[in-house]
Design an enzyme around this catalytic site. Structure first.
Site, short mmCIF file in Angstrom:
data_model
loop_
_atom_site.label_atom_id
_atom_site.label_comp_id
_atom_site.label_asym_id
_atom_site.label_seq_id
_atom_site.Cartn_x
_atom_site.Cartn_y
_atom_site.Cartn_z
N GLU A 489 -78.72 -49.33 -4.63
CA GLU A 489 -79.06 -48.33 -3.84
C GLU A 489 -80.24 -48.47 -2.90
OE1 GLU A 489 -77.26 -45.71 -3.83
OE2 GLU A 489 -76.13 -46.34 -5.52
N HIS A 495 -81.28 -49.44 4.93
CA HIS A 495 -80.19 -49.30 5.97
C HIS A 495 -80.91 -47.89 6.60
CE1 HIS A 495 -75.84 -48.94 7.47
NE2 HIS A 495 -76.57 -49.25 8.40
#
Length: 696
Positions: A489, A495
């Site tokens: 996660e 990202h």
């Protein structure tokens, strides 16, 4: 007349007062304009959403009525920047609906979902707006646009096309009806799954029922019971509770009991039964795809994915099925043989036996178990290790900020700073299970990244998990799998946090679904590297580093049951594709359909009444419909990508910099395969995954 005027004035004053008290109608006076969770109440959502829809409609109309020639600036850009109030409210509401919900929020969701669906349809099916978007799209290569602007034009046009904008007359009305129906069905499915999951409890009051359970698991169960004013040990279907019981309990009868509860969620009748919802969702999606000219929903969805079509998806699934066949059969045979030897009698290995005996075999084979590893994975140390990996690779740092409001006392907020100490993002972390939080782990955003008027507006990112809680005087000690999930996660979070795009709809994780798992899954690779583990994996009592021998056992055990686990993932992919390649409505039994779809990957006896579809939220209420294969697709990518880190050094700044520049920063501004090749220098091969798993 005078009374009417006074009444109107009083109404205006009352409405103004209500708006003045609603935090969504004001600029957030919080650090980095983060949501003021300490001021937001359930009563604020609906009025703010209604107001947001009203404002968004006006903004859309102002684009449509412009008589000048449609351009990027007066059409695409204004559309991109519209709806800010609505986004501001819904980002908070839907994030909390997953992480900190209550019955009132569930009721609000049922009321607002149809409104939002209708509003979305009114935008995408606005003929005047679509013609303007199409005009810009048709001349996108003749308008001196940047590559990123061209990408935004294409994605905007594609969004309209996907949402029925090319339809006319009765077909357009039918699309509105179907999409509104689908949004309601998926919402109901998700709420049923959450309620059914929260409903089940197995309270044990006799200590003999705890046979085989480690002390930490018993302590957690006792604490759970106490939190609900009950005597004994309470187990439920939350991941830390269920998984631990299935792994360690030597009470086969109780393993079977809780297994049956887990695998019959929303399929046993009653108010939360999802069988009809499953069939209706699949049917409605198929009808939408047919309306848009596609034979099935998978064909409609996949044309905008890296895989492109069903042939390539089934090609990947079948290739992996064949490659892992021998290993999968050997895994099952080995665990079954071990169970017979352990029990000294014949045993028909059932699904509720798998975790127990495979964990015992793993411990016997490698002398490594969750309980042996847990003391080295104390949550606070793990946080330092996970954050520290981002520091080592990308130079970013994390500073806890207690001035940022949070939605629950367990949630923490961090300032994320770049290598020069400049603000990069806000990161929220939410680690432990509780009522009102759905199962699983996920990353999301309260605000995405974008550039407006030359200012880079940085993102507010959240990662949510359901990890083992602290118990009594013991801190939260995580399993190896939980640390792996954290890294996964956190990869999504990177990202979202490192993105450097101009437009929010292209930034961060707004990429194709079969590309989005690459930044997350690649992070898991570091967890079996001694050089990395030595930075944080220390015994929570003695401070001793995790022993080299134990790390080697983790490495050796990394491919334990790799064949079986691959088949398990493939079964989910086949099931997903089964539901979404239907070309006519399925009216039969959900369990029968599921068994047929997953038949080739079945490795253990089938259990009467068990089903996955009815609680498979990823595909029936999440965003993975006709996309669950993406986990295996991304696994091929991440194995191939990490091979480069192994070649150059797992903390190599140049390799990390290239991954950051070409993958993490770019969002959806370019085709993903083009970005991957820029990083890797070649297209990915399945070989790296097969080698990593010991298959080749």
């Amino acid at each position: 007349m005078k009374k009417i005027i006074i009444s109107i004035l009083l109404l205006i004053i009352a409405m103004t007062t209500v708006e003045a008290q609603n935090p969504f109608f004001k600029a957030y006076k919080t650090p980095y304009e983060t949501p003021p969770f300490d001021k937001i109440k359930n009563e604020h959502y609906e009025p703010a959403i209604d107001k947001g829809i009203e404002e968004h409609k006006k903004e859309i109309n102002s684009i449509v009525v412009v008589r000048s020639v449609p351009t990027f600036e007066n059409t695409i850009l204004r559309l991109e920047e519209s709806g800010k109030l609505l986004s501001k409210v819904t980002s908070v509401f839907f994030n909390l609906l997953s992480a900190e919900s209550d019955d009132e929020m569930l009721e609000i969701a049922q009321r607002i979902q149809p409104k939002l669906s209708v509003h979305s349809n009114e935008i995408t099916l606005n003929e005047g707006l679509f013609q303007k978007v199409k005009a810009v799209y048709d001349k996108r290569f003749e308008s001196n646009l940047t590559p990123e602007q061209i990408r935004l034009v294409e994605k905007t046009y594609q969004g309209f096309e996907d949402s029925g904008a090319t339809l006319t007359g009765a077909d357009r009305d039918k699309y509105k009806e179907l999409s509104t129906k689908l949004s309601q069905l998926t919402l109901t499915f998700g709420q049923n799954a959450l309620k059914e999951n929260n409903k089940y409890e197995m309270l044990l009051t006799n200590e003999t029922d705890l046979a085989g359970l480690p002390q930490m698991v018993k302590d957690a169960a006792a604490a759970k019971a106490k939190s609900k004013d009950k005597e004994g040990w309470l187990f439920d279907l939350s991941a830390p509770s269920y998984i631990a019981f299935m792994k360690y309990s030597s009470r086969r009868d109780l393993r079977e009991k809780i297994y049956r509860a887990y695998t019959t969620q929303c399929v046993s009748g009653g108010e939360f039964d999802n069988q009809n919802n499953v069939k209706e969702i699949a049917k409605t999606r198929m009808e939408i795809a047919n309306l848009l000219g596609y034979e099935d929903y998978a064909s409609y969805v996949l044309r905008n994915k890296m895989a492109k079509d069903k042939k390539h998806v089934y090609g990947l699934l079948d290739d992996l099925f064949n490659a892992y066949a021998t290993a999968a059969r050997q895994d099952v045979k080995m665990v079954e043989g071990f169970a017979v030897g352990m029990e000294r009698k014949g045993i028909d290995l059932m699904p509720w036996d798998w975790s127990y005996y495979s964990e015992k075999l793993k411990d016997a084979k490698y002398s490594v178990s969750d309980e042996l590893v847990r003391p080295y994975f104390e949550l606070e140390n793990v946080k330092k290790g996970v954050f520290g990996l981002a520091t080592d690779l990308y130079g970013i740092t994390f500073k806890k900020n207690t001035n940022i409001p949070v939605y629950h006392s367990e949630v923490e907020a961090f300032d994320v700073l770049d290598e020069k100490g400049n603000f990069l993002a806000v990161l929220y972390t939410d680690f432990h299970p509780r009522e009102g939080k759905r199962q699983g782990a996920w990353m999301s955003e309260f605000k995405g990244q974008y550039v407006e008027k030359g200012k880079d507006s940085r993102p507010h990112v959240i990662i949510v998990m359901n990890f083992t809680r602290p118990t009594g005087n013991e801190p939260a000690l995580l399993t190896f799998d939980e640390v792996e999930t954290f890294l996964h996660e956190f990869g999504h979070a990177l990202h979202g946090m490192l993105t450097k795009c101009t437009y929010e709809s292209l930034s961060g994780t707004n990429v194709l679904h079969d590309f989005v798992e690459l930044p997350s899954q690649i992070m898991e690779n570091w967890l079996t590297e001694k050089e990395y583990l030595d930075k944080f994996a220390v015994h929570y009592k003695t401070g001793e580093k995790i022993p080299a021998g134990l790390v080697q056992k983790l490495v050796d055990a990394a491919n334990f049951n790799a064949g079986y686990l691959c088949y398990r993932q493939l079964s989910f992919g086949y099931l997903d594709m089964g539901w979404h390649t239907l070309t006519k409505a399925y009216e039969g039994d959900v369990i029968s359909f599921e068994r047929n779809a997953m038949a080739k990957t079945a490795m253990l006896p089938l259990v009467d009444g068990a089903a996955m579809s009815t609680s498979f939220s990823h595909i029936f209420s999440g965003g993975y419909a006709a996309g669950y294969y993406g986990y295996k697709w991304a696994e091929v990518l991440d194995a191939d990508a990490f091979a480069l880190f192994k070649e150059t050094g797992i903390f190599n700044k140049e390799t990390a910099g290239s991954f950051r520049e070409n993958i993490l920063e770019k969002g959806n501004t370019e085709e993903p395969m083009s970005l991957y090749v820029k990083f890797r220098g070649q297209e990915p091969s399945v070989d790296a995954l097969l080698k990593r798993n010991g298959i080749k």
